[in-house]
Scaffold this active site. Structure first.
Site, PDB file in Angstrom:
ATOM      1  CG  HIS A  53      36.560  47.487  45.534  1.00 13.74           C
ATOM      2  ND1 HIS A  53      35.593  47.673  46.636  1.00 13.74           N
ATOM      3  CD2 HIS A  53      37.724  48.162  45.188  1.00 13.74           C
ATOM      4  CE1 HIS A  53      36.097  48.402  47.406  1.00 13.74           C
ATOM      5  NE2 HIS A  53      37.520  49.240  46.363  1.00 13.74           N
ATOM      6  CG  ASP A  83      32.603  46.064  46.967  1.00 18.90           C
ATOM      7  OD1 ASP A  83      33.102  45.011  46.118  1.00 18.90           O
ATOM      8  OD2 ASP A  83      32.627  46.902  47.429  1.00 18.90           O
ATOM      9  CB  SER A 158      39.347  48.928  49.587  1.00 22.02           C
ATOM     10  OG  SER A 158      38.989  50.421  48.908  1.00 22.02           O
ATOM     11  N   GLY A 218      17.831  39.831  42.235  1.00 25.24           N
ATOM     12  CA  GLY A 218      18.582  40.077  40.957  1.00 25.24           C
ATOM     13  C   GLY A 218      18.209  41.749  39.851  1.00 25.24           C
TER      14      GLY A 218
END
Length: 267
Positions: A53, A83, A158, A218
């Site tokens: 992100h 992520d 992050s 998925g």
């Protein structure tokens, strides 16, 4: 190590990341903006790890070292579900961060986060403890099992490393709870990091292939708890919220709102 020793040993392995992002304009077209985050040097020849992100939608990504040396980075690959993103800069002899194991963590262990909070306070270190393990945290509709820590995590942290006190990366700082509860209580000291053991195989795949190999269903799921299931007459299981187009689940005919109650003979 003491916190001061850890900082001196590890800070050069932590980087700031600046991304140029194109966003849709209210009046049509796009506008150019920027976002920032953190990361760490994985290898001496320039592989860098961060959160997906942090670089999502970026048209250009720059990596800034502790000594302010700046490199234009290539996005080698990413895994949005977990992520994780891997970047590559053209450099040699970089100070790589040692990678440890998150499986040995115990609640109460001291940890340190180094990163770039607010996108302008580069090389900031905060100290805390492991507050919880195996916390199911939802980020962008994806549930990830994370380490909970009270080391201060802010926007811009992050993608940065969470270190144990041996100076080894044992997590990737990713999220925090903030704001107030419904009763008005202020939320403090609840940050989260992705356990490094969960993503090392993913990182290796991204470096070697540019994508994640192996079985991949998925889907994005949430749990149907027994109380809700009883109320609506539904089975307990994994309720599918989203199906990745073209993925295995999509090709098999699974749809949002389906509830998976078993895989083969496993409930």
């Amino acid at each position: 190590m003491t916190p001061a020793q850890l900082y001196a040993s590890c800070v050069d392995s932590v980087v700031s990341i600046s991304s140029t992002v194109q966003t849709p304009s209210y009046y049509g077209g796009t506008t150019e903006g920027s976002s920032s985050g953190s990361g760490f040097i994985l290898t001496e020849d320039g592989y860098v790890v961060t959160n997906y992100h942090v670089i999502e939608g970026a048209t250009a990504v720059d990596v800034i070292l502790h000594d302010d040396t700046e490199y234009r980075a290539e996005v080698v690959g990413h895994d949005a579900t977990n992520d994780i993103a891997v970047l590559k800069v053209e450099a040699e002899g970089l100070p790589a961060a040692p990678v440890g194991s998150s499986s040995a963590l115990n609640i109460g262990d001291m940890v340190a986060a180094i990163g770039n909070p607010l996108g302008e306070l580069a090389s900031t270190q905060t100290i805390g403890y492991v507050s919880g393990i195996n916390r199911e945290v939802t980020t962008d509709s994806t549930i990830i099992s994370m380490i909970q820590t009270d080391a201060v995590i802010n926007p811009g942290n992050s993608g940065g490393p969470l270190f144990n006190m041996y100076g080894q990366v044992i997590g990737i700082t990713t999220a925090k709870y903030s704001g107030t509860t419904g009763s008005g209580a202020t939320i403090e000291g609840i940050g989260f990091a992705i356990p490094i053991d969960d993503v090392v195989p993913i990182i290796n795949d991204l470096i070697d292939f540019g994508y994640v190999t192996g079985a991949y269903m998925g889907v994005t799921v949430t749990n149907t708890d027994e109380e809700s299931a009883a109320m609506y007459g539904l089975p307990t299981g994994a309720r599918i919220e989203e199906v990745v187009k073209g993925g295995a689940a999509d090709r098999a005919g699974l749809q949002p709102k389906d509830i998976v109650i078993a895989l083969g003979e496993y409930e």
